[in-house]
Design a protein around this motif. Structure first.
Motif, PDB file in Angstrom:
ATOM      1  N   LYS B  18       0.871  -1.174   0.000  1.00  0.00           N
ATOM      2  CA  LYS B  18       0.000   0.000   0.000  1.00  0.00           C
ATOM      3  C   LYS B  18       0.902   1.217   0.000  1.00  0.00           C
ATOM      4  O   LYS B  18       1.634   1.456   0.965  1.00  0.00           O
ATOM      5  CB  LYS B  18      -0.882  -0.002   1.245  1.00  0.00           C
ATOM      6  CG  LYS B  18      -2.327  -0.302   0.932  1.00  0.00           C
ATOM      7  CD  LYS B  18      -3.164  -0.332   2.177  1.00  0.00           C
ATOM      8  CE  LYS B  18      -4.032   0.897   2.274  1.00  0.00           C
ATOM      9  NZ  LYS B  18      -5.168   0.916   1.364  1.00  0.00           N
ATOM     10  N   TYR B  19       0.902   1.948  -1.114  1.00  0.00           N
ATOM     11  CA  TYR B  19       1.887   3.008  -1.302  1.00  0.00           C
ATOM     12  C   TYR B  19       1.130   4.289  -1.616  1.00  0.00           C
ATOM     13  O   TYR B  19       0.616   4.470  -2.714  1.00  0.00           O
ATOM     14  CB  TYR B  19       2.802   2.604  -2.461  1.00  0.00           C
ATOM     15  CG  TYR B  19       4.051   3.447  -2.637  1.00  0.00           C
ATOM     16  CD1 TYR B  19       5.250   3.084  -2.025  1.00  0.00           C
ATOM     17  CD2 TYR B  19       4.020   4.590  -3.411  1.00  0.00           C
ATOM     18  CE1 TYR B  19       6.387   3.836  -2.198  1.00  0.00           C
ATOM     19  CE2 TYR B  19       5.165   5.359  -3.593  1.00  0.00           C
ATOM     20  CZ  TYR B  19       6.344   4.981  -2.983  1.00  0.00           C
ATOM     21  OH  TYR B  19       7.474   5.736  -3.164  1.00  0.00           O
ATOM     22  N   SER B  20       1.034   5.165  -0.626  1.00  0.00           N
ATOM     23  CA  SER B  20       0.228   6.370  -0.825  1.00  0.00           C
ATOM     24  C   SER B  20       1.100   7.511  -1.318  1.00  0.00           C
ATOM     25  O   SER B  20       2.326   7.392  -1.396  1.00  0.00           O
ATOM     26  CB  SER B  20      -0.507   6.753   0.463  1.00  0.00           C
ATOM     27  OG  SER B  20       0.260   7.651   1.220  1.00  0.00           O
ATOM     28  N   ILE B  21       0.450   8.601  -1.621  1.00  0.00           N
ATOM     29  CA  ILE B  21       1.135   9.796  -2.102  1.00  0.00           C
ATOM     30  C   ILE B  21       2.212  10.239  -1.097  1.00  0.00           C
ATOM     31  O   ILE B  21       3.243  10.767  -1.458  1.00  0.00           O
ATOM     32  CB  ILE B  21       0.076  10.895  -2.355  1.00  0.00           C
ATOM     33  CG1 ILE B  21       0.586  11.920  -3.346  1.00  0.00           C
ATOM     34  CG2 ILE B  21      -0.411  11.580  -1.098  1.00  0.00           C
ATOM     35  CD1 ILE B  21       0.245  11.596  -4.750  1.00  0.00           C
ATOM     36  N   PHE B  22       1.967   9.948   0.190  1.00  0.00           N
ATOM     37  CA  PHE B  22       2.919  10.354   1.236  1.00  0.00           C
ATOM     38  C   PHE B  22       4.137   9.442   1.278  1.00  0.00           C
ATOM     39  O   PHE B  22       5.129   9.753   1.930  1.00  0.00           O
ATOM     40  CB  PHE B  22       2.240  10.343   2.612  1.00  0.00           C
ATOM     41  CG  PHE B  22       1.018  11.197   2.660  1.00  0.00           C
ATOM     42  CD1 PHE B  22       1.133  12.590   2.651  1.00  0.00           C
ATOM     43  CD2 PHE B  22      -0.244  10.633   2.685  1.00  0.00           C
ATOM     44  CE1 PHE B  22       0.005  13.397   2.674  1.00  0.00           C
ATOM     45  CE2 PHE B  22      -1.373  11.437   2.706  1.00  0.00           C
ATOM     46  CZ  PHE B  22      -1.258  12.814   2.698  1.00  0.00           C
ATOM     47  N   TYR B 376      -9.604   0.500  -8.277  1.00  0.00           N
ATOM     48  CA  TYR B 376      -9.149   1.893  -8.184  1.00  0.00           C
ATOM     49  C   TYR B 376      -7.984   2.020  -7.208  1.00  0.00           C
ATOM     50  O   TYR B 376      -7.024   2.744  -7.450  1.00  0.00           O
ATOM     51  CB  TYR B 376     -10.321   2.795  -7.769  1.00  0.00           C
ATOM     52  CG  TYR B 376     -11.514   2.620  -8.684  1.00  0.00           C
ATOM     53  CD1 TYR B 376     -11.489   3.128  -9.979  1.00  0.00           C
ATOM     54  CD2 TYR B 376     -12.639   1.904  -8.286  1.00  0.00           C
ATOM     55  CE1 TYR B 376     -12.561   2.946 -10.840  1.00  0.00           C
ATOM     56  CE2 TYR B 376     -13.713   1.716  -9.136  1.00  0.00           C
ATOM     57  CZ  TYR B 376     -13.673   2.230 -10.416  1.00  0.00           C
ATOM     58  OH  TYR B 376     -14.728   2.040 -11.263  1.00  0.00           O
ATOM     59  N   ASP B 377      -8.093   1.309  -6.094  1.00  0.00           N
ATOM     60  CA  ASP B 377      -7.005   1.347  -5.116  1.00  0.00           C
ATOM     61  C   ASP B 377      -5.721   0.784  -5.702  1.00  0.00           C
ATOM     62  O   ASP B 377      -4.631   1.280  -5.428  1.00  0.00           O
ATOM     63  CB  ASP B 377      -7.385   0.533  -3.879  1.00  0.00           C
ATOM     64  CG  ASP B 377      -8.419   1.241  -3.036  1.00  0.00           C
ATOM     65  OD1 ASP B 377      -8.029   1.899  -2.072  1.00  0.00           O
ATOM     66  OD2 ASP B 377      -9.620   1.156  -3.359  1.00  0.00           O
ATOM     67  N   PHE B 379      -4.878   0.830  -8.840  1.00  0.00           N
ATOM     68  CA  PHE B 379      -4.367   1.835  -9.788  1.00  0.00           C
ATOM     69  C   PHE B 379      -3.634   2.952  -9.051  1.00  0.00           C
ATOM     70  O   PHE B 379      -2.541   3.372  -9.453  1.00  0.00           O
ATOM     71  CB  PHE B 379      -5.529   2.413 -10.610  1.00  0.00           C
ATOM     72  CG  PHE B 379      -5.139   3.528 -11.547  1.00  0.00           C
ATOM     73  CD1 PHE B 379      -4.499   3.252 -12.747  1.00  0.00           C
ATOM     74  CD2 PHE B 379      -5.409   4.856 -11.233  1.00  0.00           C
ATOM     75  CE1 PHE B 379      -4.135   4.277 -13.622  1.00  0.00           C
ATOM     76  CE2 PHE B 379      -5.053   5.891 -12.104  1.00  0.00           C
ATOM     77  CZ  PHE B 379      -4.422   5.592 -13.298  1.00  0.00           C
ATOM     78  N   ILE B 380      -4.226   3.432  -7.952  1.00  0.00           N
ATOM     79  CA  ILE B 380      -3.610   4.526  -7.187  1.00  0.00           C
ATOM     80  C   ILE B 380      -2.227   4.101  -6.695  1.00  0.00           C
ATOM     81  O   ILE B 380      -1.244   4.820  -6.847  1.00  0.00           O
ATOM     82  CB  ILE B 380      -4.516   4.942  -5.998  1.00  0.00           C
ATOM     83  CG1 ILE B 380      -5.792   5.615  -6.522  1.00  0.00           C
ATOM     84  CG2 ILE B 380      -3.780   5.870  -5.044  1.00  0.00           C
ATOM     85  CD1 ILE B 380      -6.853   5.866  -5.443  1.00  0.00           C
ATOM     86  N   MET B 383       0.257   3.872  -9.673  1.00  0.00           N
ATOM     87  CA  MET B 383       0.660   5.166 -10.220  1.00  0.00           C
ATOM     88  C   MET B 383       1.543   5.945  -9.239  1.00  0.00           C
ATOM     89  O   MET B 383       2.460   6.642  -9.652  1.00  0.00           O
ATOM     90  CB  MET B 383      -0.573   5.996 -10.603  1.00  0.00           C
ATOM     91  CG  MET B 383      -1.362   5.431 -11.767  1.00  0.00           C
ATOM     92  SD  MET B 383      -0.390   5.088 -13.258  1.00  0.00           S
ATOM     93  CE  MET B 383      -0.236   6.742 -13.935  1.00  0.00           C
ATOM     94  N   ASN B 384       1.264   5.813  -7.941  1.00  0.00           N
ATOM     95  CA  ASN B 384       2.117   6.487  -6.964  1.00  0.00           C
ATOM     96  C   ASN B 384       3.542   5.932  -7.024  1.00  0.00           C
ATOM     97  O   ASN B 384       4.513   6.687  -6.965  1.00  0.00           O
ATOM     98  CB  ASN B 384       1.544   6.323  -5.551  1.00  0.00           C
ATOM     99  CG  ASN B 384       0.322   7.209  -5.315  1.00  0.00           C
ATOM    100  OD1 ASN B 384       0.075   8.168  -6.054  1.00  0.00           O
ATOM    101  ND2 ASN B 384      -0.453   6.895  -4.289  1.00  0.00           N
ATOM    102  N   ASN B 387       5.211   7.150 -10.116  1.00  0.00           N
ATOM    103  CA  ASN B 387       5.626   8.535  -9.905  1.00  0.00           C
ATOM    104  C   ASN B 387       6.956   8.620  -9.186  1.00  0.00           C
ATOM    105  O   ASN B 387       7.804   9.443  -9.509  1.00  0.00           O
ATOM    106  CB  ASN B 387       4.586   9.276  -9.053  1.00  0.00           C
ATOM    107  CG  ASN B 387       3.610  10.014  -9.926  1.00  0.00           C
ATOM    108  OD1 ASN B 387       3.994  10.543 -10.963  1.00  0.00           O
ATOM    109  ND2 ASN B 387       2.363  10.049  -9.526  1.00  0.00           N
TER     110      ASN B 387
END
Lengths: 401, 400
Positions: B18-22, B376-377, B379-380, B383-384, B387
């Motif tokens: 689980k890799y969030s924007i943060f 969707y999760d 994909f997020i 993409m993170n 990035n």
């Protein structure tokens, strides 16, 4: 079949999802050939003077609306009731109960009298303030009582649940022949906190109006700034504080974003102060209460709708957002998350994850598009007929009880 | 004579944590600690204990008991890497099987990727990486190729022929076969290598329907299944049974009786002297080409559609794949081996499968198992991470 229904407010005079939902259900039942006598509390001294006329002009086939003079309103609390009654002229004030609970009893007696005047096969009540009316009506006509639960005292109160309301609810549940819960979440609360037999409870999730001219409002966005939207009572259960905390995180990644809070409530001053503290108040718009039409106009401008509710028995507004082509992020604690797939879900307390998801929808265009398109297709499967048919099944079961 | 040809696919992806924007700024893309479904070591140990180890034990036993028994595997580079790291005992048990000389290993892309659809150069490099890995571990040289998820078309067959293989596998789907039976050996259009087609009905009887109580043949027994295969004598020469190895013990739990079924099957099949076992290269060597098969568009072994829509059917999947392959040149110029490896691990088809939204709303959990909360999760997360890789590449460029 004839239904005697005790409900709350009728559009356009609604202050929350319940009014919209009751209206939708009534319409769905009428379409399926049922006759509904819909009893609502109504105060002539309020601005709602043209209410009866308006209802008369917009009469929907098979629905008769009976206003009963009362100071009750849908989200009344002991305190808010006192404020309201204090504002009435002294002569008028004496007509109504001097506190909320007395008024509930007074209203129940008045409303239940209708049971002898209007022929009916079942009695259908929405939420705790009408349970007593329903029980009284049942005593008069001997017809089965169906109780429809949109929220319980555990959803309404932030700290300690009000004991009197809890007892009224429990009495209603025990006296009901059948119970309709708007989500599994509510059903579970009934079983675990009120000790109600699970097989007495049917879950009927809400539907939404298939067509509405307001879905097609033409609103042009005058700027490129992204808009993140919150709609609802600004009160603890709706999680507005998580919305503000997430906003401050989101702005670090997507600085050209505005946050719109549509709605009002006891937490509004606290929320505004927090936005000032965080130095992001200039990125916020607080609109106060909006009519449905105005809410839908904001939907047309919004890039994402967020519902970070701590407690949300259903959350019809998420379906409305999707109908208006807005992708939605909802809390996993909401009832609607039991049935909606094409959306993003977060735990309401997880501000980091909420921020991550808001940023992602704003940043990744295809994510925005897929959520919007798939969500729109999915919400089109929700209609008024499905829930109405399920409710009719419950009526039939109650009659054979 | 009917030759039964087993091929089992063994594969596990490197799931992204689980890799969030943060999290952008940290490069531990595959190291999930909290969510067990995304913890690669935990998943691998679970699957190995439920499936790989007991299945290997059973197969070794069958090979000892029946000198006629043969089978084949395709092991992706990503599963081998994880087994070496987390569970070397499983590698040893596969080695024992290969050492019998009656187990064939197939060739595939190291990263179980969709590279052929996006970059022929990358595809070739991954096939060669896989070849090296198989040689390192098993001292073995594969001669038959199967592409990720049996994705196949004429162009792939030609490319594979150019790489020197003797045969290639594909789905035996009647939409492309017409009246032709999958139970013969064919030749891809304008090629001279052999084409082996999966008998999906008989394969899926084991892989999907075995434990389905509403199926009229339930419970399936080894002797009845063997009779169905014997009945092919006279109108077919090979029955290609291709399936995921996780069928044994993971998709079909031990309790369903799947191991007992497999344990009895060779014996039941060999009761008929007209049945035998062959590996894919033996099938290719033994039987004559019956016809040419023309498959201009991509087919696969997935879903009812048998197309590539499970991996690139929606815009998120297309975007993620396109953005991933867009950086191929620049990332390969970059000397950082770890970054290239991470980029390659992200090519594994599973990541795109998790983003699939087909039937997502129908709640068909069996068909679309997803370790993430939603497409969707996934994909997020993807993409993170991408990035982060892009930011590292830009940094590097600035530094040069």
């Amino acid at each position: 079949m004839k239904v005697l229904m005790f409900g709350w407010e009728f559009p356009p005079y609604t202050s929350g999802g319940l009014g919209t939902a009751c209206y939708a259900l009534t319409k769905g039942l009428a379409r399926n050939g049922l006759d509904i006598t819909f009893v609502v509390p109504y105060l002539p001294e309020d601005q709602k003077v043209e209410f009866v006329k308006l209802v008369g002009a917009n009469t929907i086939a098979n629905i008769t609306i009976i206003p009963v003079n009362s100071t009750l309103t849908q989200y009344s609390t002991f305190e808010s009731y006192e404020e309201r009654i204090a504002k009435l002229k002294s002569g008028l004030r004496d007509l109504y109960g001097h506190n909320l609970y007395i008024e509930v009893i007074r209203y129940s007696i008045a409303a239940a009298q209708l049971a002898s005047q209007y022929d009916h096969d079942v009695i259908h009540c929405h939420d705790w303030m009408t349970y007593q009316a329903g029980m009284n009506a049942k005593e008069i006509s001997g017809k089965p009582l169906i109780i429809h639960i949109h929220n319980t005292v555990f959803d309404r109160s932030s700290l300690k649940p009000n004991e009197i309301e809890y007892q009224i609810e429990r009495m209603g549940f025990e006296n009901a022949d059948k119970i309709i819960a708007i989500s599994n979440k509510i059903k579970n609360t009934l079983v675990s906190k009120y000790g109600i037999e699970p097989n007495k409870i049917s879950v009927v999730h809400w539907g939404i109006e298939e067509e509405d001219p307001d879905y097609h409002l033409e609103v042009k966005k005058p700027f490129n700034t992204k808009i993140v939207m919150f709609v609802g009572r600004v009160t603890l259960q709706k999680g507005p504080d998580y919305f503000v905390e997430a906003a401050s995180q989101v702005l670090k990644y997507e600085p050209d974003t505005r946050f719109v809070v549509v709605g009002s409530g006891d937490m509004l001053p606290r929320i505004i102060n927090r936005a000032i503290e965080l130095g992001i108040i200039d990125r916020f718009n607080f609109t106060g209460w909006f009519s449905k039409r105005d809410v839908y106009k904001v939907f047309k401008l919004a890039d994402v709708f967020v519902m970070p509710s701590v407690s949300e028995p259903f959350g019809l507004v998420a379906l409305e957002a999707l109908k208006n082509n807005v992708p939605v992020i909802i809390s996993k604690q909401s009832g609607v998350s039991e049935v909606l797939k094409h959306c993003l879900k977060v735990d309401f307390w997880d501000v980091n994850e909420l921020s991550n998801k808001i940023v992602s929808v704003l940043k990744y265009k295809v994510l925005y598009q897929e959520l919007k398109n798939n969500g729109f297709n999915e919400v089109n499967k929700f209609n008024l007929d499905e829930p109405a048919k399920k409710v009719i099944t419950v009526y039939n079961e109650a009659r054979q009880w | 004579m009917v030759s039964v040809c087993f091929y089992f696919q063994v594969h596990q992806p490197f799931r992204l944590r689980k890799y969030s924007i943060f999290d952008i700024g940290s490069s531990d893309y595959f190291e999930e600690k909290h969510h067990l479904k995304l913890n690669n070591e935990a998943v691998l140990r679970k699957v190995a204990n439920k499936s790989y180890l007991p299945a290997n034990k059973l197969m070794l036993d069958l090979l000892k008991r029946h000198p006629e028994f043969k089978l084949s595997y395709s092991l992706s580079g990503t599963v081998l890497e994880q087994l070496e790291k987390y569970y070397p005992e499983v590698i040893d048990s596969f080695k024992k099987l290969v050492d019998t000389g009656r187990v064939e290993l197939l060739s595939e892309t190291y990263y179980h990727s969709l590279a052929f659809l996006y970059s022929k150069k990358e595809f070739k490099e991954q096939v060669n990486l896989h070849k090296e890995k198989i040689n390192d571990i098993f001292s073995y040289k594969p001669r038959v190729f199967r592409n990720t998820e049996l994705i196949y078309n004429n162009e792939l067959a030609q490319f594979i022929e150019g790489m020197g293989y003797k045969a290639i596998l594909a789905e035996g789907w009647e939409r492309v076969l017409g009246w032709k039976s999958p139970n013969f050996v064919y030749r891809p259009k304008n090629c001279s290598i052999k084409l082996l087609l999966k008998n999906y009905k008989l394969s899926d009887d084991i892989a999907f329907r075995f434990s389905e109580r509403s199926w009229e043949e339930w419970p399936l027994t080894a002797d009845r299944y063997a009779q169905w295969i014997s009945a092919i004598n006279g109108n077919g020469e090979c029955v290609n049974l291709f399936m995921d190895y996780e069928t044994l013990g993971e998709h079909q739990w031990h309790e369903t009786g799947i191991f007992d079924f497999m344990g009895k099957l060779p014996e039941e099949l060999l009761k008929n002297p007209d049945n035998n076992f062959k590996t894919p290269s033996e099938v290719a060597d033994s039987y004559k080409v019956r016809d040419e098969i023309d498959i201009p568009h991509f087919i696969s072994w997935a879903d009812l559609e048998r197309d590539t829509s499970a991996w690139l059917g929606n815009k998120m999947q297309q975007e993620a794949l396109q953005k991933l392959y867009n950086v191929e040149k620049i990332i390969k110029k970059n000397s950082n081996k770890h970054l290239v490896e991470a980029w390659r691990k992200m090519q594994t088809s599973d990541h795109f499968y998790y983003m699939c939204t087909k039937w997502f709303a129908d709640g068909d959990v069996h068909k679309y198992f997803n370790p993430y909360d939603s497409p969707y999760d996934s994909f997020i997360t993807f993409m993170n991470v991408l990035n982060d890789i892009n930011l590292r590449l830009e940094d590097k460029k600035r530094g040069d």
